[in-house]
Design a protein around this motif. Structure first.
Motif, PDB file in Angstrom:
ATOM      1  N   VAL A 478    -122.058  51.876 -12.908  1.00 16.87           N
ATOM      2  CA  VAL A 478    -122.471  52.370 -11.601  1.00 16.87           C
ATOM      3  C   VAL A 478    -123.488  51.398 -11.002  1.00 16.87           C
ATOM      4  O   VAL A 478    -124.306  50.810 -11.718  1.00 16.87           O
ATOM      5  CB  VAL A 478    -123.079  53.800 -11.710  1.00 16.87           C
ATOM      6  N   VAL A 479    -123.414  51.201  -9.679  1.00 18.86           N
ATOM      7  CA  VAL A 479    -124.390  50.420  -8.910  1.00 18.86           C
ATOM      8  C   VAL A 479    -124.800  51.245  -7.693  1.00 18.86           C
ATOM      9  O   VAL A 479    -123.963  51.909  -7.080  1.00 18.86           O
ATOM     10  CB  VAL A 479    -123.820  49.048  -8.479  1.00 18.86           C
ATOM     11  N   ARG A 480    -126.142  51.177  -7.345  1.00 20.52           N
ATOM     12  CA  ARG A 480    -126.650  51.897  -6.184  1.00 20.52           C
ATOM     13  C   ARG A 480    -127.783  51.079  -5.545  1.00 20.52           C
ATOM     14  O   ARG A 480    -128.593  50.460  -6.228  1.00 20.52           O
ATOM     15  CB  ARG A 480    -127.178  53.291  -6.571  1.00 20.52           C
ATOM     16  N   TRP A 481    -127.836  51.115  -4.198  1.00 22.42           N
ATOM     17  CA  TRP A 481    -128.933  50.474  -3.451  1.00 22.42           C
ATOM     18  C   TRP A 481    -130.099  51.454  -3.323  1.00 22.42           C
ATOM     19  O   TRP A 481    -129.926  52.662  -3.191  1.00 22.42           O
ATOM     20  CB  TRP A 481    -128.464  50.075  -2.049  1.00 22.42           C
ATOM     21  N   ARG A 482    -131.318  50.870  -3.333  1.00 24.86           N
ATOM     22  CA  ARG A 482    -132.512  51.687  -3.091  1.00 24.86           C
ATOM     23  C   ARG A 482    -132.565  52.030  -1.603  1.00 24.86           C
ATOM     24  O   ARG A 482    -132.379  51.171  -0.748  1.00 24.86           O
ATOM     25  CB  ARG A 482    -133.778  50.928  -3.487  1.00 24.86           C
ATOM     26  N   PRO A 483    -132.815  53.331  -1.247  1.00 24.93           N
ATOM     27  CA  PRO A 483    -132.876  53.706   0.169  1.00 24.93           C
ATOM     28  C   PRO A 483    -134.034  52.995   0.872  1.00 24.93           C
ATOM     29  O   PRO A 483    -135.073  52.688   0.269  1.00 24.93           O
ATOM     30  CB  PRO A 483    -133.090  55.222   0.128  1.00 24.93           C
ATOM     31  N   GLY A 484    -133.795  52.758   2.169  1.00 25.66           N
ATOM     32  CA  GLY A 484    -134.832  52.113   2.972  1.00 25.66           C
ATOM     33  C   GLY A 484    -134.483  50.673   3.255  1.00 25.66           C
ATOM     34  O   GLY A 484    -133.827  49.991   2.455  1.00 25.66           O
ATOM     35  N   HIS A 571    -133.713  59.229  -4.710  1.00 26.89           N
ATOM     36  CA  HIS A 571    -134.367  60.133  -3.774  1.00 26.89           C
ATOM     37  C   HIS A 571    -134.442  59.449  -2.419  1.00 26.89           C
ATOM     38  O   HIS A 571    -134.382  58.211  -2.311  1.00 26.89           O
ATOM     39  CB  HIS A 571    -135.772  60.489  -4.282  1.00 26.89           C
ATOM     40  N   ARG A 572    -134.534  60.251  -1.352  1.00 31.68           N
ATOM     41  CA  ARG A 572    -134.473  59.691   0.003  1.00 31.68           C
ATOM     42  C   ARG A 572    -135.610  58.717   0.294  1.00 31.68           C
ATOM     43  O   ARG A 572    -135.505  57.842   1.143  1.00 31.68           O
ATOM     44  CB  ARG A 572    -134.464  60.819   1.035  1.00 31.68           C
ATOM     45  N   ARG A 573    -136.771  58.865  -0.402  1.00 32.41           N
ATOM     46  CA  ARG A 573    -137.919  58.009  -0.168  1.00 32.41           C
ATOM     47  C   ARG A 573    -137.851  56.686  -0.940  1.00 32.41           C
ATOM     48  O   ARG A 573    -138.622  55.770  -0.682  1.00 32.41           O
ATOM     49  CB  ARG A 573    -139.214  58.742  -0.530  1.00 32.41           C
ATOM     50  N   GLY A 574    -136.961  56.618  -1.936  1.00 35.23           N
ATOM     51  CA  GLY A 574    -136.834  55.395  -2.710  1.00 35.23           C
ATOM     52  C   GLY A 574    -137.820  55.265  -3.829  1.00 35.23           C
ATOM     53  O   GLY A 574    -137.914  54.214  -4.476  1.00 35.23           O
ATOM     54  N   GLU A 575    -138.611  56.295  -4.108  1.00 36.23           N
ATOM     55  CA  GLU A 575    -139.605  56.252  -5.167  1.00 36.23           C
ATOM     56  C   GLU A 575    -139.035  56.750  -6.489  1.00 36.23           C
ATOM     57  O   GLU A 575    -139.409  56.251  -7.561  1.00 36.23           O
ATOM     58  CB  GLU A 575    -140.819  57.101  -4.757  1.00 36.23           C
ATOM     59  N   SER A 618    -133.787  66.974   1.974  1.00 34.38           N
ATOM     60  CA  SER A 618    -135.037  67.257   2.696  1.00 34.38           C
ATOM     61  C   SER A 618    -135.979  68.165   1.942  1.00 34.38           C
ATOM     62  O   SER A 618    -137.160  68.263   2.321  1.00 34.38           O
ATOM     63  CB  SER A 618    -134.720  67.898   4.058  1.00 34.38           C
ATOM     64  N   LYS A 619    -135.602  68.805   0.900  1.00 36.76           N
ATOM     65  CA  LYS A 619    -136.437  69.750   0.171  1.00 36.76           C
ATOM     66  C   LYS A 619    -136.632  69.263  -1.255  1.00 36.76           C
ATOM     67  O   LYS A 619    -135.821  68.500  -1.783  1.00 36.76           O
ATOM     68  CB  LYS A 619    -135.795  71.144   0.164  1.00 36.76           C
ATOM     69  N   PRO A 620    -137.712  69.743  -1.914  1.00 36.86           N
ATOM     70  CA  PRO A 620    -137.917  69.380  -3.328  1.00 36.86           C
ATOM     71  C   PRO A 620    -137.009  70.202  -4.253  1.00 36.86           C
ATOM     72  O   PRO A 620    -137.480  71.005  -5.085  1.00 36.86           O
ATOM     73  CB  PRO A 620    -139.401  69.674  -3.552  1.00 36.86           C
ATOM     74  N   VAL A 621    -135.729  70.029  -4.074  1.00 34.65           N
ATOM     75  CA  VAL A 621    -134.730  70.771  -4.860  1.00 34.65           C
ATOM     76  C   VAL A 621    -133.880  69.736  -5.589  1.00 34.65           C
ATOM     77  O   VAL A 621    -133.463  68.705  -5.017  1.00 34.65           O
ATOM     78  CB  VAL A 621    -133.856  71.672  -3.971  1.00 34.65           C
ATOM     79  N   PHE A 622    -133.599  70.045  -6.833  1.00 32.90           N
ATOM     80  CA  PHE A 622    -132.835  69.133  -7.690  1.00 32.90           C
ATOM     81  C   PHE A 622    -131.576  69.857  -8.165  1.00 32.90           C
ATOM     82  O   PHE A 622    -131.648  70.981  -8.666  1.00 32.90           O
ATOM     83  CB  PHE A 622    -133.698  68.699  -8.874  1.00 32.90           C
ATOM     84  N   PHE A 623    -130.414  69.196  -7.980  1.00 29.00           N
ATOM     85  CA  PHE A 623    -129.120  69.766  -8.357  1.00 29.00           C
ATOM     86  C   PHE A 623    -128.601  69.066  -9.606  1.00 29.00           C
ATOM     87  O   PHE A 623    -128.631  67.824  -9.691  1.00 29.00           O
ATOM     88  CB  PHE A 623    -128.089  69.598  -7.236  1.00 29.00           C
ATOM     89  N   VAL A 624    -128.130  69.868 -10.557  1.00 30.94           N
ATOM     90  CA  VAL A 624    -127.517  69.349 -11.785  1.00 30.94           C
ATOM     91  C   VAL A 624    -126.161  70.029 -11.956  1.00 30.94           C
ATOM     92  O   VAL A 624    -126.079  71.275 -11.959  1.00 30.94           O
ATOM     93  CB  VAL A 624    -128.401  69.603 -13.018  1.00 30.94           C
ATOM     94  N   ALA A 625    -125.128  69.192 -12.096  1.00 29.07           N
ATOM     95  CA  ALA A 625    -123.763  69.719 -12.259  1.00 29.07           C
ATOM     96  C   ALA A 625    -123.341  69.579 -13.704  1.00 29.07           C
ATOM     97  O   ALA A 625    -123.406  68.481 -14.286  1.00 29.07           O
ATOM     98  CB  ALA A 625    -122.797  68.962 -11.356  1.00 29.07           C
ATOM     99  N   THR A 626    -122.952  70.717 -14.297  1.00 30.00           N
ATOM    100  CA  THR A 626    -122.367  70.691 -15.638  1.00 30.00           C
ATOM    101  C   THR A 626    -120.842  70.749 -15.510  1.00 30.00           C
ATOM    102  O   THR A 626    -120.291  70.537 -14.440  1.00 30.00           O
ATOM    103  CB  THR A 626    -122.896  71.867 -16.464  1.00 30.00           C
TER     104      THR A 626
END
Length: 775
Positions: A478-484, A571-575, A618-626
């Motif tokens: 997998v490859v992903r760019w940092r947001p921003g 995360h949307r902030r890139g941190e 937009s919210k401090p919510v974390f989703f985990v899919a099993t």
């Protein structure tokens, strides 16, 4: 006394002659007797001719002679053989007749000369020999047939007592052919000619001889062969009537009453029974009355006892009528209604509740062959239940068209823009391209594949700008760019290692800022390690520099986990970013902080095998899919918020809508599910547009109502998904296009996809080693 007519029918007189057995006529031994009979016969024939020629009756003496001459002819004409005394009397009569004849010839001088010659026989009696008759007609004597018997239909048995068997056309006697001992001696002395049968011709009395053709016919008949050449023993049968035996008669008319013959015996018995009934000695049978034990207190009412057509009223409900019979219920239905063997077996194997009909159509040639119906009692019972449970109040039925209940989908052309055409193909990887991502600016494309390299492409032109080989043994999962847009950082996972890369394709200022973001964590880790107690355990995940080769190529940071990384989500902030390792147990889901080089493992144990994870936009919510469910957690309160049940057997990926209220799920069982987080834990829509597993799903991040899924059948399905802020209106989901172009390799098609951050462009990675830009 009047003279008697010579043509009068003579009576046959039968006399008993004891010496008749001594006369032998067939073997030629009795020549004297035979010649004596010939004279008598010839003399009697002359007398008949003279009697016909004379015009007068004659004297009394002549009359007596004529009367006496009747007896010899009658005796000869009978079947009795004459005795010797009779023969003497015949001789006397012949002499008298001879004298009479001579007198008649003297008186008539003008008559023509006689056509016979008078001679004497062996006994001295006169014998008349007639000349041959000359036929007066124009014919050729050479063509005249042979001597034939002219007795007609008289049987030859009538001539058994005579030496001849008939007369020819000239009036001559046809002598009986020889037979007996003389014939046997003759046959012994000569050879049997060809065609000899030993039979006698019934017409001529001669031995019957057969020709070659007749002998061949007899031989064929004896050997059971065809008697004649060209004869067809099996000609085509002319079917005047059908060969099938019909059950019904040709005529169903009853027997007419005129053929009935009444029986007197039965009439007597019937009258006895009638008399006994009238006298009262015989009484008709009366079945015993059934006494039902009924409760007198219970009152029963028949709802339809006095059913009659009445005007319309809501309470007036007639008894339900049985439906009229159809073609399948006929005892002789048309062939198209009869089930075949497969349908019959499927009907018999199915349960009673699953059968579409309660019976199987059967074909019978006649009504009398229809057997008893085994479900007769059950159907009558169900009919009674229908009458008993019939409604008593008439309700008005709403006639609503089912099509009107379905939402009207917008026109496809009104939903543009959406990708329709493949604009660019990126080639360069060896093997499958497992992952790709478009940078936040929409200029570059990063990809990783089985060859262990990470490549950066120019999106519009398809030109490769930079690449680095991270591993020669492991694939880039997998490859992903940092947001921003303030930095250019690529995160890539190869096996158990997580790499942070800064490709040298940007300006020096932007590259320097990207290096500073990555290197900031080393200073935090140094200060944190000096302030903490040395007795604490070392962290489970180490953040280190990679090898000098990778460091020179632009790979600045490496993180080693305990299991293979399959998913990276920022995360949307890139941190922060999260990684998912399905094979890990307590370290399956990890949250990393880039600025601190810190890794957290928030779950000690998960219920199920983790498949993917993502942050709320937009919210401090974390989703985990099993494998079968999706759980949402509040990171601030550190508690479980909701459990979504998509109903899929194996979840492959999911993505959260930019608005945060909807979520799409892809599964390996070929289903795409849309979840409305405010509506229910169950999916709002279930979409099936692929024949194989769905690998990846993604929403468009630039504000366009588009989302897509990638499948192993080599296609990408693009949907229009409109979400409004009104809680009373549901989302509108419309499939708009199907993108095909990737090849299928070893049951794998499209592995990953991503959207352009602003345009309606889509990029897909395939197992055929290429990436495609759809515009």
């Amino acid at each position: 006394m009047a003279p008697q007519d010579s043509t009068k029918k003579r009576k046959a007189v039968t006399r008993d002659s004891p010496e008749a057995d001594k006369v032998v006529l067939s073997d030629g031994a009795g020549d004297i007797e035979a010649s004596f009979l010939d004279g008598i016969l010839s003399q009697s024939e002359d007398e008949d001719e003279d009697e016909d020629s004379d015009d007068f009756a004659g004297s009394d003496e002549h009359q007596e002679g004529s009367e006496d001459s009747e007896d010899p002819e009658e005796d000869i004409g009978s079947e009795e053989i004459p005795s010797e005394e009779d023969e003497e009397e015949k001789g006397k009569v012949s002499k008298v007749n001879g004298s009479t004849k001579s007198m008649s010839h003297d008186t008539e001088r003008d008559e023509p000369p006689p056509n016979h010659i008078v001679t004497e026989d062996a006994n001295g009696n006169p014998r008349y020999i007639y000349r041959e008759i000359d036929p007066v007609y124009d014919t050729d004597d050479s063509d005249a047939p042979e001597t034939a018997n002219t007795i007609g239909n008289i049987p030859l048995s009538f001539y058994d007592s005579y030496p001849h068997i008939g007369y020819d056309i000239n009036g001559k006697k046809i002598a009986r052919p020889a037979k007996g001992e003389a014939l046997d001696a003759l046959l012994d002395s000569i050879d049997i000619p060809k065609g000899w049968t030993g039979l006698t011709d019934p017409n001529t009395g001669k031995p019957l001889e057969l020709s070659e053709q007749e002998l061949d016919v007899l031989r064929r008949i004896q050997t059971n062969e065809v008697a004649e050449d060209g004869f067809d023993p099996y000609p085509a049968t002319v079917e005047y009537f059908t060969s099938k035996t019909e059950t019904m008669p040709l005529s169903a008319a009853p027997e007419p009453k005129r053929r009935f013959v009444p029986s007197k015996h039965e009439a007597k018995r019937v009258m006895k029974i009638v008399k006994a009934i009238r006298e009262g000695r015989i009484l008709p049978y009366k079945p015993p009355a059934e006494e039902d034990e009924e409760d007198a207190d219970v009152q029963r009412y028949d709802v339809w006892a006095n059913e009659a057509p009445r005007p319309y009223h809501p309470m007036n409900i007639p008894a339900p009528k049985l439906p009229p019979p159809i073609h399948e219920e006929s005892y002789h239905p048309p062939p198209e209604y009869l089930p075949d063997q497969a349908e019959k077996k499927a009907w018999e194997d199915a349960d009673d509740e699953d059968r579409d009909k309660e019976y199987l159509p059967a074909d019978h040639s006649s009504l009398r062959k229809v057997p008893g119906y085994d479900r007769f009692i059950k159907e009558k019972f169900e009919r009674c239940l229908d009458l008993y449970l019939a409604p008593r109040v008439r309700r008005s039925k709403l006639n609503i068209d089912p099509e009107s209940l379905l939402p009207k989908l917008p026109n496809r052309n009104e939903l543009k823009p959406f990708p329709t055409t493949c604009a660019t193909i990126f080639r360069g990887h060896e093997g499958r391209v497992r992952s790709l991502a478009v940078d936040p600016s929409g200029v570059w494309l990063a990809s990783g594949g089985d060859d262990g390299t990470v490549r950066v492409w120019e999106l519009l032109t398809g030109r490769q700008l930079w690449h680095v080989k991270i591993s020669s043994e492991e694939a880039i999962n997998v490859v992903r760019w940092r947001p921003g847009t303030d930095s250019v950082i690529i995160s890539a996972a190869a096996s158990e290692d997580l790499y942070f890369i800064v490709p040298p394709i940007v300006s020096p200022e932007l590259e320097t800022h990207s290096h500073s973001l990555i290197d900031a964590g080393f200073g935090y880790a140094t200060s944190n390690s000096s302030s903490t107690d040395s007795a604490k355990k070392s962290p489970a995940v180490q953040w280190t520099r990679p090898s000098p080769r990778l460091l020179d190529a632009g790979v600045l940071l490496k993180t080693h986990l305990r299991s293979t990384i399959k998913v990276i989500s920022w995360h949307r902030r890139g941190e922060y970013l999260t990684t998912v390792s399905p094979s890990g147990q307590t370290s399956a889901v990890a949250i990393h902080t880039l600025s601190k080089h810190l890794t957290q493992q928030p779950f000690r144990r998960l219920k199920g095998l983790p498949q993917s994870a993502a942050f709320h936009p937009s919210k401090p919510v974390f989703f985990v899919a099993t494998q079968r469910s999706i759980r949402s957690y509040d990171l601030a309160k550190q508690q479980l918020l909701k459990i979504l049940q998509p109903g899929a057997r194996w979840i492959s990926s999911f993505d959260v809508h930019p608005g945060g209220d909807n979520l799409i799920v892809g599964s390996y069982d070929k289903r795409l599910l849309w979840h409305d987080l405010d509506l229910s834990a169950r999916p709002y829509k279930t979409l099936r547009y692929h024949n194989k597993a769905i690998r990846q799903v993604a929403f468009h991040r630039g504000g366009l109502p588009l989302f897509a899924d990638a499948s192993d059948d080599g296609s990408v399905q693009v949907f229009h998904g409109k979400v409004v802020g009104d809680l009373m209106e549901n989302a509108t989901i419309v499939p708009v296009t199907l993108l095909r172009g990737h090849g299928v390799r070893k049951e794998l098609g499209v592995m990953d996809l991503d959207w352009h951050p602003r345009e309606a462009w889509c990029v897909s990675a395939g197992a055929d080693g290429t990436c495609r830009l759809w515009m």
